[in-house]
Write an enzyme that holds these catalytic residues in place. Structure first.
Site: not given
Ligand code: PDD
Length: 287
Positions: A33, A149, A182, A207
């Protein structure tokens, strides 16, 4: 106005948006996703998000459900039909629908695509940022392919729920060396006493956040140095500032870790200035 979702080729009312019981995303979490921010009528960092989608799909050997140009068109259409000016667009691709069997389905099984969008309130987000958030720490218990992801998010779900029950808004995973990897759905950062930003390298254990990547350019613009290295929970607790990044939160200051205040317990000025500068520097396309 009813919400509209895109499901496998059709725009349908949100309340009628269903996938098949043998969708492999439903049965095996066999899918990926992306979440993009929509701000002031723009999709933010779509190139980065779609590049990461391409990588996630390729690592799992799932085909693109539609080509990239068509996907952007669908994202725009869903945003438009839901009249989202500020909010999120969510897209999910699974390996498709097939009789339950762990091995990949027969060639020709079409990947499934769902796209949704929702509005968020920028004023509420700004208020949250001006107050800061609390995080707790939990042991890292995820698989070692968190660079993909994937929709397989059970440890993240449990960690976020634990945070909520502790009165916090995010949980930081901590690896066996005592270093923060994270958050459940965000990347983790601190600011050292001498003003350097520290975040874990994205080569393993996290991620590679798109917001994280853009923040490198934002920091550069503000003349801030970034150190890519792991940091411990103790270092974070005694840091000048701590914050998280994600498409859903942007740069969100942390005021408390495991019940202990970070610095004076108020959002830090570095995090807030990064948040202010973010939109102008991020890549944007008209939604
Ligand atoms: N999550 N780390 C994890 C485990 C994440 O699920 C996300 C993003 C990030 C940050 O990635 P980005 O800057 O590309 O949004 C880091 C999304 C927003 C979610 O699961 O809703």
């Amino acid at each position: 106005m009813p919400r509209i979702a895109y499901v496998n080729g059709r725009y349908v009312a949100h309340s009628d948006a269903f996938v098949h019981i043998e969708d492999r995303g439903y049965q095996f979490a066999d899918g990926v996703y992306e979440v993009c921010e929509v701000a002031r009528g723009f999709i933010v960092d779509s190139v980065g998000h779609l590049n990461r989608l391409e990588r996630s799909l390729s690592e799992l050997r799932i085909d693109w459900p539609v080509n990239r140009k068509a996907l952007v068109h669908i994202m725009r259409e869903v945003i438009g039909r839901n009249r989202v000016r500020n909010g999120m667009v969510y897209l999910q691709v699974t390996r498709g629908v097939a009789p339950r069997d762990h091995v990949f389905p027969a060639n020709g099984t079409r990947p499934a695509l769902v796209v949704t969008a929702k509005r968020t309130d920028p004023a509420a987000a700004a208020k949250r940022a001006s107050r800061g958030i609390k995080v707790i720490t939990v042991p890292e218990n995820r698989w070692d392919r968190v660079d993909i992801k994937s929709v397989g998010l059970l440890p993240n779900v449990l960690a976020r729920q634990q945070a909520k029950e502790a009165g916090a808004q995010e949980a930081w995973f901590v690896d066996s060396d005592g270093k923060v990897t994270e958050g459940a759905a965000t990347n983790a950062w601190i600011v050292t006493k001498d003003g350097r930003l520290v975040t874990r390298p994205a080569e393993s254990g996290i991620l590679r956040g798109i917001t994280r990547t853009t923040l490198f350019a934002v920091a550069d613009k503000l003349g801030l140095k970034i150190e890519e290295r792991g940091f411990t929970v103790d270092e974070a607790k005694t840091a000048r500032e701590a914050f998280i990044t994600a498409a859903t939160t942007l740069i969100m200051p942390i005021v408390e870790i495991d019940g202990q205040p970070v610095a004076n317990g108020h959002p830090g000025s570095v995090a807030l200035s990064l948040r202010d500068a973010f939109f102008d520097i991020a890549e944007k396309i008209q939604a």
